[in-house]
Design a protein around this motif. Sequence first.
Motif, mmCIF file in Angstrom:
data_model
loop_
_atom_site.group_PDB
_atom_site.id
_atom_site.type_symbol
_atom_site.label_atom_id
_atom_site.label_comp_id
_atom_site.label_asym_id
_atom_site.label_seq_id
_atom_site.Cartn_x
_atom_site.Cartn_y
_atom_site.Cartn_z
ATOM 1 N N SER A 17 111.405 47.959 33.267
ATOM 2 C CA SER A 17 111.717 47.506 31.797
ATOM 3 C C SER A 17 110.308 47.395 31.058
ATOM 4 O O SER A 17 109.232 47.356 31.608
ATOM 5 C CB SER A 17 112.155 45.950 31.831
ATOM 6 N N THR A 18 110.486 47.479 29.665
ATOM 7 C CA THR A 18 109.166 47.283 29.026
ATOM 8 C C THR A 18 108.728 45.861 28.888
ATOM 9 O O THR A 18 109.478 44.715 29.085
ATOM 10 C CB THR A 18 109.599 47.843 27.580
ATOM 11 N N GLU A 19 107.505 45.652 28.369
ATOM 12 C CA GLU A 19 106.774 44.433 27.974
ATOM 13 C C GLU A 19 107.010 43.923 26.553
ATOM 14 O O GLU A 19 107.700 44.870 25.827
ATOM 15 C CB GLU A 19 105.357 44.658 28.398
ATOM 16 N N LEU A 21 105.979 43.883 22.874
ATOM 17 C CA LEU A 21 105.512 45.035 21.918
ATOM 18 C C LEU A 21 104.795 44.467 20.950
ATOM 19 O O LEU A 21 105.230 43.474 20.142
ATOM 20 C CB LEU A 21 106.725 46.056 21.552
ATOM 21 N N LYS A 30 110.503 50.146 20.880
ATOM 22 C CA LYS A 30 111.650 50.510 21.844
ATOM 23 C C LYS A 30 111.381 49.637 23.068
ATOM 24 O O LYS A 30 110.526 49.903 23.681
ATOM 25 C CB LYS A 30 111.364 51.870 22.349
ATOM 26 N N PHE A 31 112.571 48.613 23.141
ATOM 27 C CA PHE A 31 112.854 48.041 24.306
ATOM 28 C C PHE A 31 113.632 48.504 25.278
ATOM 29 O O PHE A 31 114.687 48.940 25.205
ATOM 30 C CB PHE A 31 113.044 46.645 23.942
#
Length: 146
Positions: A17-19, A21, A30-31
């Motif tokens: 998963s992304t962190e 932003l 963009k998550f």
Amino acid sequence: MATLEVVIPPQISDKHSTEDLSVAEGGSAKFICSATGHPHPTIIWQKMPKSQKDRAKIRFHDKKGKEVHQKRVHGEVLELQKVSREDMGTYLCIAKNNVPPAVSKNFKLTVNCEYILWQHGSWSFQTVGTKLEIFLPKNQRTHGNF
């Protein structure tokens, strides 16, 4: 013949998963919220309200480029285009697959604005990046803690 199906509650993978932003105003964010479990979890995004009066809708653009406002967005990826300061805030990813418990993770979006200007009485405030400038009228004395 009987079969046994093993069910596994959802779990959000931090590795995939992304962190949080931080993007420039007008840019894109963009998550990605990746989850595992059996059956495979569904992902729902919600924007957390900033106040009790905040309607907290997610603003995004559909495939035709039309601006859309929705309370919930489904899918592993939440992509926001042409972000503005109104998009700034916390977005909640909820993973569920009808095997308790559902799990969630917060993602924070910071929008770097060139400036924000507001007034309070005769004082003017302006932020440029992370710097706050306060403009006082001439001959105005200041008192108090800053």
